[in-house]
Design a protein around this motif. Structure first.
Motif, mmCIF file in Angstrom:
data_model
loop_
_atom_site.group_PDB
_atom_site.id
_atom_site.type_symbol
_atom_site.label_atom_id
_atom_site.label_comp_id
_atom_site.label_asym_id
_atom_site.label_seq_id
_atom_site.Cartn_x
_atom_site.Cartn_y
_atom_site.Cartn_z
ATOM 1 N N PRO A 40 0.792 -1.124 0.084
ATOM 2 C CA PRO A 40 0.097 0.003 0.001
ATOM 3 C C PRO A 40 0.909 1.261 -0.019
ATOM 4 C CG PRO A 40 -0.177 -1.247 2.116
ATOM 5 C CD PRO A 40 0.516 -2.155 1.159
ATOM 6 N N SER A 41 1.955 1.151 0.499
ATOM 7 C CA SER A 41 2.822 2.536 0.487
ATOM 8 C C SER A 41 3.483 2.695 -0.814
ATOM 9 C CB SER A 41 3.963 2.074 1.524
ATOM 10 O OG SER A 41 3.660 2.246 2.961
ATOM 11 N N ALA A 42 3.519 1.855 -1.881
ATOM 12 C CA ALA A 42 3.828 2.067 -3.009
ATOM 13 C C ALA A 42 2.722 2.838 -3.895
ATOM 14 C CB ALA A 42 4.249 0.778 -3.902
ATOM 15 N N GLN A 50 10.092 6.428 -10.665
ATOM 16 C CA GLN A 50 11.314 5.462 -11.135
ATOM 17 C C GLN A 50 10.902 4.974 -12.527
ATOM 18 O OE1 GLN A 50 13.691 5.018 -9.136
ATOM 19 N NE2 GLN A 50 12.766 6.191 -7.657
ATOM 20 N N GLU A 51 11.357 5.760 -13.593
ATOM 21 C CA GLU A 51 11.015 5.469 -14.799
ATOM 22 C C GLU A 51 11.607 4.022 -15.384
ATOM 23 O OE1 GLU A 51 12.730 8.144 -17.489
ATOM 24 O OE2 GLU A 51 11.766 10.081 -16.527
ATOM 25 N N TRP A 52 12.705 3.364 -14.724
ATOM 26 C CA TRP A 52 12.914 2.057 -15.075
ATOM 27 C C TRP A 52 12.086 1.023 -14.630
ATOM 28 C CZ3 TRP A 52 13.475 -1.492 -11.010
ATOM 29 C CH2 TRP A 52 13.501 -1.060 -9.964
ATOM 30 N N LEU A 53 10.924 1.207 -13.811
ATOM 31 C CA LEU A 53 9.838 0.110 -13.552
ATOM 32 C C LEU A 53 9.013 0.198 -14.866
ATOM 33 C CD1 LEU A 53 8.874 1.484 -9.847
ATOM 34 C CD2 LEU A 53 10.200 -0.871 -10.693
ATOM 35 N N ALA A 241 14.273 0.356 -5.074
ATOM 36 C CA ALA A 241 14.133 1.713 -5.229
ATOM 37 C C ALA A 241 13.774 2.227 -3.664
ATOM 38 C CB ALA A 241 13.442 2.451 -6.214
ATOM 39 N N TYR A 242 12.757 1.529 -3.097
ATOM 40 C CA TYR A 242 12.484 1.851 -1.830
ATOM 41 C C TYR A 242 12.456 0.637 -0.966
ATOM 42 C CZ TYR A 242 10.339 5.665 -4.908
ATOM 43 O OH TYR A 242 10.169 6.654 -5.833
ATOM 44 N N TYR A 294 18.550 1.174 -5.077
ATOM 45 C CA TYR A 294 19.000 0.025 -6.118
ATOM 46 C C TYR A 294 17.954 0.229 -6.975
ATOM 47 C CZ TYR A 294 20.914 -1.270 -1.919
ATOM 48 O OH TYR A 294 21.671 -1.442 -0.547
ATOM 49 N N ARG A 295 18.106 -0.527 -8.275
ATOM 50 C CA ARG A 295 17.152 -0.763 -9.256
ATOM 51 C C ARG A 295 17.671 -2.199 -9.844
ATOM 52 N NH1 ARG A 295 19.354 -0.331 -14.522
ATOM 53 N NH2 ARG A 295 21.356 0.914 -14.800
#
Length: 319
Positions: A40-42, A50-53, A241-242, A294-295
């Motif tokens: 839920p925090s996402a 985060q464009e890489w997602l 990332a998080y 990280y990614r």
């Protein structure tokens, strides 16, 4: 009972780790509501930052894409399955998991792993979407799907649930997917110390507690190459990332975050292949330092058609 699919299964996705080939055995793509419930925090704003997602792991609206699949591999002469997903015909409180009718076992067989050939089933933890294919219904009874296999989980995991005050839904899951394996004498409990344990040559169980107390990740090593199967230590690449984003069902959120950070930090900048148990395709990649976290740098799967057929695919499965 399961019936044969009307069409040929899709080519099985796989990655090579030294002499080990790891196949992804697909079950279902989970509905879009899964991500906002589970993590839920996402929020969409965090995801879209985060464009890489995109486009593999999230859509344009910032909705997380989440899969249910397992991994099958050969290690020496042993045929191993890591987790068993949701399963068919199971009574589940989650509508997305309830009374499924998928071609999972046919996909396993097409990848070269018919159920009777499996020697070992490793359960990263005992949640409904990781133990469901432990059993299948035969003449009204739940019987082990992999009758020639030993099923393995950590002793801490099983003992925790033995003393847990389960609600009806979890009790049902144990009744149809865990206890029949125990009653058949097929479940082995393994002590996993803080440094991990080499369960087999080339296969280590890594303690990654928090999501559940006895959760483990699985490390594979062959000819200088390494891969790690996450289980639910990491549900989705947004947690690269998080890392502080946890799952709503984590038993110990702080410990879950600590396990996630420790794992990501140990893999960042290495060649280790990380295989996500719930990551949408491309499913796997390497951990790269990014901004202050990280990614995931994706490593696309290769594709293999069922035995005896000639593939028209290469690399990432493109024609």
């Amino acid at each position: 009972m399961d019936t044969a699919p009307a069409t040929l299964p899709d080519p099985a996705a796989f990655w090579t780790v030294g002499a080990i080939t790891v196949y992804r055995i697909d079950e279902i793509l989970l509905p879009p509501s899964t991500g906002s419930w589970l993590l839920p925090s996402a929020t969409p704003d965090l995801v879209n930052a985060q464009e890489w997602l995109h486009p593999h792991f999230a859509d344009d609206e910032g909705t997380l894409l989440i899969d249910s699949h397992t991994f099958a591999l050969e290690l020496g002469s042993l045929r191993i399955l890591v987790d068993t997903s949701i399963g068919n015909g199971k009574e589940r409180a989650n509508p997305a998991w309830h009374d499924l009718r998928t071609d999972y076992l046919h996909s396993m067989t097409a990848a070269g792993f018919p159920p009777e050939s499996v020697d070992l089933v490793i359960l990263t933890h005992l949640h409904a979407d990781h133990v469901g294919w432990n059993t299948r219904e035969v003449d009204g009874r739940w019987l082990p799907t992999f009758p020639n296999a030993r099923y393995v989980t950590s002793r801490t995991e099983r003992e925790f649930w033995s003393g847990y005050d389960m609600d009806d839904a979890r009790a049902q899951m144990f009744q149809d997917s865990v206890i029949p394996v125990e009653e058949a004498g097929l479940l082995d409990l393994v002590d996993v110390p803080a440094e991990g344990t080499e369960f087999l040559t080339g296969l280590r169980l890594l303690p990654t507690p928090g999501h559940t107390p006895g959760h483990v990740a699985v490390e594979l090593t062959s000819h200088g190459h390494t891969a790690v199967i996450t289980g639910d230590c990491i549900h989705h690449p947004v947690q690269f990332a998080y890392p502080g984003i946890g799952a709503c069902i984590d038993i110990d959120p702080r410990q879950s975050e600590a396990s996630r950070r420790t794992l990501l930090d140990s893999l960042a900048g290495t060649d280790t292949l990380l295989l996500g148990t719930h990551f949408a395709p491309p499913t796997a990649g390497q951990v790269v330092a990014h901004e202050d976290a990280y990614r995931l740098s994706p490593v696309p799967a290769s594709r293999a058609l069922p035995s005896g057929l000639t593939p028209d695919w290469c690399g990432d499965g493109s024609p």
